[in-house]
Enzyme design. Structure first.
Site, PDB file in Angstrom:
ATOM      1  CB  SER A   6      -0.874   0.025   1.250  1.00 41.58           C
ATOM      2  OG  SER A   6      -1.326   1.355   1.472  1.00 41.58           O
ATOM      3  CG  HIS A  31      -3.628  -1.922  -1.717  1.00 37.07           C
ATOM      4  ND1 HIS A  31      -4.693  -2.718  -2.068  1.00 37.07           N
ATOM      5  CD2 HIS A  31      -4.072  -1.119  -0.711  1.00 37.07           C
ATOM      6  CE1 HIS A  31      -5.740  -2.420  -1.296  1.00 37.07           C
ATOM      7  NE2 HIS A  31      -5.380  -1.443  -0.468  1.00 37.07           N
ATOM      8  CG  ASP A  33      -4.912   2.153   0.470  1.00 37.37           C
ATOM      9  OD1 ASP A  33      -3.847   1.895   1.056  1.00 37.37           O
ATOM     10  OD2 ASP A  33      -5.829   1.325   0.316  1.00 37.37           O
ATOM     11  CG  MET A  35      -8.407   6.856   1.337  1.00 39.29           C
ATOM     12  SD  MET A  35      -7.453   7.062   2.868  1.00 39.29           S
ATOM     13  CE  MET A  35      -6.803   5.406   3.035  1.00 39.29           C
ATOM     14  CG  HIS A  66      -8.999  -0.278  -0.786  1.00 32.61           C
ATOM     15  ND1 HIS A  66      -8.421  -0.334   0.462  1.00 32.61           N
ATOM     16  CD2 HIS A  66     -10.347  -0.298  -0.580  1.00 32.61           C
ATOM     17  CE1 HIS A  66      -9.377  -0.387   1.375  1.00 32.61           C
ATOM     18  NE2 HIS A  66     -10.549  -0.356   0.776  1.00 32.61           N
ATOM     19  CG  MET A 137     -11.461  -2.963   4.978  1.00 34.54           C
ATOM     20  SD  MET A 137      -9.937  -2.607   4.108  1.00 34.54           S
ATOM     21  CE  MET A 137      -9.186  -1.402   5.208  1.00 34.54           C
ATOM     22  N   GLY A 142      -8.980   4.277   6.223  1.00 32.89           N
ATOM     23  CA  GLY A 142      -8.722   5.714   6.231  1.00 32.89           C
ATOM     24  C   GLY A 142      -7.283   6.066   6.491  1.00 32.89           C
ATOM     25  CG  PHE A 143      -6.061   7.410   9.005  1.00 36.41           C
ATOM     26  CD1 PHE A 143      -7.385   7.293   9.439  1.00 36.41           C
ATOM     27  CD2 PHE A 143      -5.592   8.648   8.584  1.00 36.41           C
ATOM     28  CE1 PHE A 143      -8.222   8.404   9.474  1.00 36.41           C
ATOM     29  CE2 PHE A 143      -6.425   9.763   8.613  1.00 36.41           C
ATOM     30  CZ  PHE A 143      -7.736   9.645   9.054  1.00 36.41           C
ATOM     31  CG  ASP A 179      -6.047  -2.984   3.120  1.00 35.86           C
ATOM     32  OD1 ASP A 179      -6.667  -2.282   2.296  1.00 35.86           O
ATOM     33  OD2 ASP A 179      -4.986  -2.632   3.654  1.00 35.86           O
ATOM     34  N   GLY A 180      -4.597  -4.112   6.393  1.00 33.69           N
ATOM     35  CA  GLY A 180      -4.531  -3.267   7.574  1.00 33.69           C
ATOM     36  C   GLY A 180      -3.841  -3.940   8.738  1.00 33.69           C
ATOM     37  N   GLY A 201       1.292  -1.814   4.232  1.00 28.59           N
ATOM     38  CA  GLY A 201       1.696  -0.419   4.032  1.00 28.59           C
ATOM     39  C   GLY A 201       2.893  -0.081   4.887  1.00 28.59           C
ATOM     40  CB  SER A 202       3.124   1.289   8.321  1.00 27.19           C
ATOM     41  OG  SER A 202       2.263   0.338   8.924  1.00 27.19           O
TER      42      SER A 202
HETATM   43  C1  DX5 Z   1      -6.391   1.766   5.070  1.00 28.02           C
HETATM   44  C2  DX5 Z   1      -5.855   1.216   3.760  1.00 28.02           C
HETATM   45  C3  DX5 Z   1      -4.767   0.199   3.958  1.00 28.02           C
HETATM   46  C4  DX5 Z   1      -3.578   0.761   4.742  1.00 28.02           C
HETATM   47  C5  DX5 Z   1      -2.622  -0.350   5.099  1.00 28.02           C
HETATM   48  O1  DX5 Z   1      -7.595   2.449   4.824  1.00 28.02           O
HETATM   49  O2  DX5 Z   1      -6.871   0.594   3.018  1.00 28.02           O
HETATM   50  O3  DX5 Z   1      -4.351  -0.291   2.693  1.00 28.02           O
HETATM   51  O4  DX5 Z   1      -2.928   1.720   3.971  1.00 28.02           O
HETATM   52  O5  DX5 Z   1      -1.579   0.232   5.841  1.00 28.02           O
HETATM   53  P1  DX5 Z   1      -0.921  -0.592   7.065  1.00 28.02           P
HETATM   54  O6  DX5 Z   1      -0.356  -1.848   6.458  1.00 28.02           O
HETATM   55  O7  DX5 Z   1       0.127   0.344   7.596  1.00 28.02           O
HETATM   56  O8  DX5 Z   1      -2.027  -0.868   8.046  1.00 28.02           O
HETATM   57 ZN    ZN Z   2      -6.253  -0.499   1.179  1.00 19.85          ZN
END
Ligand code: DX5
Ligand code: ZN
Length: 224
Positions: A6, A31, A33, A35, A66, A137, A142-143, A179-180, A201-202
């Site tokens: 992500s 991926h 994201d 928003m 997404h 999810m 959102g983050f 995801d997440g 993501g992170s």
């Molecule tokens: C959140 C996103 C995810 C998020 C994943 O709304 O859909 O894709 O960026 O980030 P991590 O892996 O850091 O939770």
């Molecule tokens: Zn996502």
């Protein structure tokens, strides 16, 4: 296990370079994201940025969008025309989900449906034969960088059983994506639940290491 980076937590001021770093590390997809500040409290990027990324990266890179937006039914084609290969839409934001996923597939992209943590699996029973992927999810959207919601285990195990039953009856295989909050400590565990595709993501884009180094940590966790 497929790992989908992500880019939400990548260096958005050098987005093409961050994406290229992920591809150079050996990942085959991004991926994205999306928003809109309405469906989720955050805003990120849309078709113009995706189109620009498409032009700067190899055509072999899979763009997995997404859509965390309220109007996916109106604008999904913009994302396909911008170069997305896969479109995942939230069941919570679609009035006519069957028409939407059918239109996505008719336009040549693969189609996924997304379930927020509180949305029951029953919301997708009727659409399961028509889709390519279910995105479960494991954070509230959102983050990036949020904590993993482990109570999604039951939902994923039940989903895996539903898909196995559909396939055994001659139906379409459907990939389970999560995801997440996916990191080295839980990526193997979710694989045991039936997850085949992890958005990270992170866990990949952070100041503790390069994407390549962080990916190796995830891959080592999967081999244990
Ligand atoms: C959140 C996103 C995810 C998020 C994943 O709304 O859909 O894709 O960026 O980030 P991590 O892996 O850091 O939770
Ligand atoms: Zn996502």
């Amino acid at each position: 296990m497929i790992i989908a980076p992500s880019i939400l937590t990548a260096d958005l001021s050098n987005l093409a370079e961050s994406c290229q770093e992920a591809i150079d590390a050996g990942l085959d997809r991004l991926h994205l994201d999306v928003m809109d500040g309405n469906f989720v409290p955050n805003m990120t990027f849309g078709p113009p940025v995706i189109k620009s990324l498409r032009e700067s990266l190899s055509e072999n890179v899979i763009f997995d969008a997404h859509l965390m937006i309220t109007n996916a039914e109106e604008c999904f084609m913009d994302y396909i025309e911008a170069g997305c290969n896969h479109i995942s839409v939230h069941v919570e934001a679609a009035t006519h989900l069957h028409r939407l996923v059918t239109a996505i597939r008719d336009a040549g992209a693969t189609a996924g449906v997304v379930l927020n943590p509180a949305t029951p699996l029953e919301a997708i029973i009727e659409i399961l034969p028509e889709i390519d992927l279910v995105l479960v999810m494991s954070v509230n959207p959102g983050f990036g960088g949020q904590s993993f919601i482990s109570s999604v285990e039951g939902k994923i195990r039940r989903l895996k059983a539903m898909i196995d039953e559909q396939v055994n009856a001659g139906g379409r295989p459907v990939q389970i994506q999560i995801d997440g909050g996916i990191k080295a400590h839980n990526i193997a565990m979710v694989g045991e639940w039936g997850v085949e595709n992890c958005v990270v993501g992170s866990g990949l884009f952070n100041d503790r290491g390069t994407v390549k180094e962080n990916l190796q940590i995830l891959q080592s966790a999967l081999e244990q």
